[in-house]
Design a protein around this motif. Structure first.
Motif, PDB file in Angstrom:
ATOM      1  N   VAL A  49      -4.578   4.594  -8.977  1.00  0.00           N
ATOM      2  CA  VAL A  49      -5.901   4.343  -8.419  1.00  0.00           C
ATOM      3  C   VAL A  49      -6.401   2.968  -8.844  1.00  0.00           C
ATOM      4  O   VAL A  49      -6.956   2.207  -8.046  1.00  0.00           O
ATOM      5  N   GLN A  50      -6.202   2.626 -10.111  1.00  0.00           N
ATOM      6  CA  GLN A  50      -6.628   1.307 -10.599  1.00  0.00           C
ATOM      7  C   GLN A  50      -5.870   0.205  -9.872  1.00  0.00           C
ATOM      8  O   GLN A  50      -6.449  -0.797  -9.461  1.00  0.00           O
ATOM      9  N   VAL A  55      -5.850  -4.059  -5.630  1.00  0.00           N
ATOM     10  CA  VAL A  55      -5.252  -4.628  -4.420  1.00  0.00           C
ATOM     11  C   VAL A  55      -6.287  -4.745  -3.313  1.00  0.00           C
ATOM     12  O   VAL A  55      -6.366  -5.757  -2.613  1.00  0.00           O
ATOM     13  N   VAL A  56      -7.118  -3.733  -3.152  1.00  0.00           N
ATOM     14  CA  VAL A  56      -8.063  -3.708  -2.042  1.00  0.00           C
ATOM     15  C   VAL A  56      -9.174  -4.736  -2.218  1.00  0.00           C
ATOM     16  O   VAL A  56      -9.581  -5.387  -1.262  1.00  0.00           O
ATOM     17  N   PHE A  57      -9.642  -4.942  -3.423  1.00  0.00           N
ATOM     18  CA  PHE A  57     -10.827  -5.766  -3.626  1.00  0.00           C
ATOM     19  C   PHE A  57     -10.537  -7.208  -4.045  1.00  0.00           C
ATOM     20  O   PHE A  57     -11.463  -7.933  -4.388  1.00  0.00           O
ATOM     21  N   TRP A  62      -5.090 -10.028  -0.164  1.00  0.00           N
ATOM     22  CA  TRP A  62      -5.149  -9.990   1.291  1.00  0.00           C
ATOM     23  C   TRP A  62      -4.577 -11.259   1.894  1.00  0.00           C
ATOM     24  O   TRP A  62      -3.930 -11.224   2.941  1.00  0.00           O
ATOM     25  N   ALA A  63      -4.798 -12.389   1.243  1.00  0.00           N
ATOM     26  CA  ALA A  63      -4.200 -13.638   1.719  1.00  0.00           C
ATOM     27  C   ALA A  63      -2.677 -13.565   1.620  1.00  0.00           C
ATOM     28  O   ALA A  63      -1.959 -14.053   2.497  1.00  0.00           O
ATOM     29  N   GLY A  64      -2.182 -12.929   0.565  1.00  0.00           N
ATOM     30  CA  GLY A  64      -0.735 -12.750   0.428  1.00  0.00           C
ATOM     31  C   GLY A  64      -0.165 -11.893   1.547  1.00  0.00           C
ATOM     32  O   GLY A  64       0.906 -12.183   2.090  1.00  0.00           O
ATOM     33  N   PHE A  65      -0.902 -10.819   1.914  1.00  0.00           N
ATOM     34  CA  PHE A  65      -0.460  -9.999   3.040  1.00  0.00           C
ATOM     35  C   PHE A  65      -0.472 -10.804   4.339  1.00  0.00           C
ATOM     36  O   PHE A  65       0.389 -10.637   5.197  1.00  0.00           O
TER      37      PHE A  65
END
Length: 147
Positions: A49-50, A55-57, A62-65
């Protein structure tokens, strides 16, 4: 910390529902509900969860994705262009000097000596067709079925 609290609350609520289900003497269903209720606590305890919240925040993740998606798009585009072959504007390949050229050969000549004179079985004889008749096989099948 908020995600861990939510997962713990969901587990407690699930275990409460499992207890009520067991009180009604539905033990198999209660056991299944308890198993589902323990999953969020297990994910919190293992750190999944951590990791997921990190990853989400994070914008860098997100730029890596996005970069990985762009790389995949470039790979896919080059494969599509490669499969299409040379375009209409491309010039044909020039023959290499000193390389042997191959002449076109008729299909019957490329079969070889053993396959050209192969006898047909007595049970399945095809009617002999004229040299230009391409539909003799189809006609034989239709006649066989009475059509």
């Amino acid at each position: 910390m908020l995600a861990e609290t939510i997962c713990s609350a969901a587990s407690v609520a699930g275990l409460g529902i499992a207890a009520l289900t067991a009180y009604r003497r539905r033990f198999l269903t209660a056991t299944r509900i308890a198993a589902y209720a323990l999953v969020p606590v297990g994910l919190v305890m293992t750190g999944v969860v951590q990791w997921a919240t990190e990853v989400v925040f994070k914008p860098a993740v997100w730029a890596g994705f996005g970069v990985l998606g762009l790389a995949w798009l470039l790979f896919a585009t080059t494969r599509v262009v490669e499969r299409r072959g040379p375009g209409k504007a491309a010039k044909p390949a020039k023959p290499v000097k000193g390389a042997p050229t191959r002449e076109a050969v008729a299909p019957a000549a490329s079969l070889g000596a053993g396959t050209a004179a192969r006898p047909q079985s007595a049970g399945r004889q095809r009617p002999q067709a004229a040299a230009g008749d391409d539909f003799s096989d189809i006609e034989a099948i239709l006649k066989k079925h009475g059509i």
